[in-house]
Design an enzyme around this catalytic site. Structure first.
Site, PDB file in Angstrom:
ATOM      1  N   PRO A  98       0.829  -1.298  -0.096  1.00 16.44           N
ATOM      2  CA  PRO A  98      -0.011   0.162   0.102  1.00 16.44           C
ATOM      3  C   PRO A  98       0.867   1.243   0.014  1.00 16.44           C
ATOM      4  O   PRO A  98       1.764   1.187   0.657  1.00 16.44           O
ATOM      5  CB  PRO A  98      -0.819  -0.155   1.250  1.00 16.44           C
ATOM      6  CG  PRO A  98       0.014  -1.286   2.140  1.00 16.44           C
ATOM      7  CD  PRO A  98       0.842  -1.986   1.163  1.00 16.44           C
ATOM      8  N   GLY A 104       7.604   1.765   2.869  1.00 15.88           N
ATOM      9  CA  GLY A 104       8.576   1.971   2.193  1.00 15.88           C
ATOM     10  C   GLY A 104       8.345   1.682   0.518  1.00 15.88           C
ATOM     11  O   GLY A 104       9.415   1.403  -0.222  1.00 15.88           O
ATOM     12  N   SER A 105       7.030   1.949   0.138  1.00 15.57           N
ATOM     13  CA  SER A 105       6.775   1.617  -1.139  1.00 15.57           C
ATOM     14  C   SER A 105       7.406   2.492  -2.497  1.00 15.57           C
ATOM     15  O   SER A 105       7.916   2.077  -3.340  1.00 15.57           O
ATOM     16  CB  SER A 105       5.161   1.817  -1.587  1.00 15.57           C
ATOM     17  OG  SER A 105       4.748   3.082  -0.995  1.00 15.57           O
ATOM     18  N   ASP A 149      14.939   3.717   4.227  1.00 15.97           N
ATOM     19  CA  ASP A 149      14.236   2.983   3.194  1.00 15.97           C
ATOM     20  C   ASP A 149      14.693   2.311   2.041  1.00 15.97           C
ATOM     21  O   ASP A 149      14.413   1.260   1.441  1.00 15.97           O
ATOM     22  CB  ASP A 149      12.886   3.840   2.525  1.00 15.97           C
ATOM     23  CG  ASP A 149      12.025   4.147   3.843  1.00 15.97           C
ATOM     24  OD1 ASP A 149      12.132   3.865   4.856  1.00 15.97           O
ATOM     25  OD2 ASP A 149      10.572   4.543   3.259  1.00 15.97           O
TER      26      ASP A 149
END
Ligand code: PMV
Length: 314
Positions: A98, A104-105, A149
């Site tokens: 999400p 950390g997308s 991240d």
């Protein structure tokens, strides 16, 4: 340059959870983080003649080109320039996390795109160079990222991270059964990092003490992980959470989910990532207990959660 250019380049990268130390990591303190089995993947091909470079991301169904106004377009343009890509490329990417949830997308997407365009061009890059380039991407979204991240998207596994230093691998004596619950409230790390920076500017001495307290929690957390002491790790989650809540970056929903997790038998729970929404994590005694906590979060809070076994061999 190490290999001849290919017709298609593929790349992937993982998402992450910060177990302990978010925010204070921006101020040079350590963080303990773990790669997640899910993340982002990308496929790059050379664009047909006359076409400009493009990036399509699913499941968001967004297509951007360098020069467009969106942050994603700026990040893509910055990455292409930093990677020295001279010919137009077409990149198809997929994010399995999400967005805006503290997992950390954006870093995972940046690293996957970089790896795909590098593979296409036959470029092999060491981890330090991947970090430097993907940080240029990440700055577009986060302003002042600590790099945790990106470092985790590149390396995965369980690691100790200090800004500006290479990650140090941490070996867990026992796998850590972790529940990750998504509040569904989208969070902006850029905003919460700026909030904490304002508090730091206003009351430097107090905030430095808080960051030092979190650093001590992170150091003890590493020892607990290395010793396989999940109970101690749970207590450290709770202590870290109260300091983060004192910085006003927790939310009512996150607090409710954390309360549910503790009442359902978790050893400790906290927010993870930037806060202000996004995800919480809970550490549990074993997988069965983690499943019960996951179900409780789904039933009592109506929120999505999943179980990840962190530091499991293989
Ligand atoms: O919200 P995320 O997944 O980007 O995590 C941010 C972690 C912070 O420590 C809050 C910021 C940073 O750059 O380290």
């Amino acid at each position: 340059m190490s290999a001849p250019p290919l017709a298609t380049g593929a790349g992937e990268a993982c998402g992450k959870v910060i177990l302990l130390g978010e925010h204070s990591v921006v101020y040079g303190r350590p963080a303990l983080a773990a790669g997640l089995p899910r993340g982002a993947r990308a496929r790059a091909t050379w664009a047909p003649a006359g076409e400009t470079s493009s990036l399509h991301v699913s499941p968001w169904d967004v297509t951007v080109r360098p020069g467009d106004e969106r942050s994603l377009a700026q990040a893509f343009g910055t990455l292409l320039a930093a990677a020295g890509v001279e010919k137009a490329v077409r990149v198809e990417a997929e994010v399995e996390l999400p967005g805006g949830s503290g997992l950390g997308s954006s870093a995972a997407l940046g690293v996957a795109v970089l790896r795909a365009i590098d593979a296409l061009g036959g470029v092999s890059r060491d981890e330090a160079s991947q970090l430097e380039l993907s940080l240029a991407w990440e700055r577009v979204f986060h302003g002042n990222p600590s790099g945790v991240d990106n470092a985790m998207a590149i390396a995965g596994g369980l690691a100790w991270y200090v800004r500006g230093e290479p990650i140090v691998r941490v070996r867990a004596r026992r796998a850590i059964p972790l529940v990750v619950g998504d509040s569904g409230e989208s969070c902006s790390t850029k905003i919460t990092v700026a909030d904490v920076a304002r508090q730091h500017e206003k009351n430097r001495e107090r905030m430095e003490k808080q960051f030092d307290a979190i650093a001590a929690i992170v150091r003890n957390g590493r020892l607990a992980v290395e010793a396989g002491d999940l109970k101690a790790l749970g207590q450290l989650f709770d202590m870290n959470q109260s300091l983060l809540a004192g910085m006003l970056i927790s939310t009512r929903t996150l607090e409710e989910m954390i309360g549910t997790a503790r009442a359902a038998g978790a050893l400790g729970a906290k927010l993870t990532g930037g806060g202000g929404g996004g995800c919480m994590i809970a550490v549990c005694e074993d997988r069965e207990s983690a499943e019960r906590v996951r179900e409780a979060i789904a039933e009592q809070n109506g929120k999505r959660a999943f179980v990840a076994m962190i530091g499991e061999a293989g």
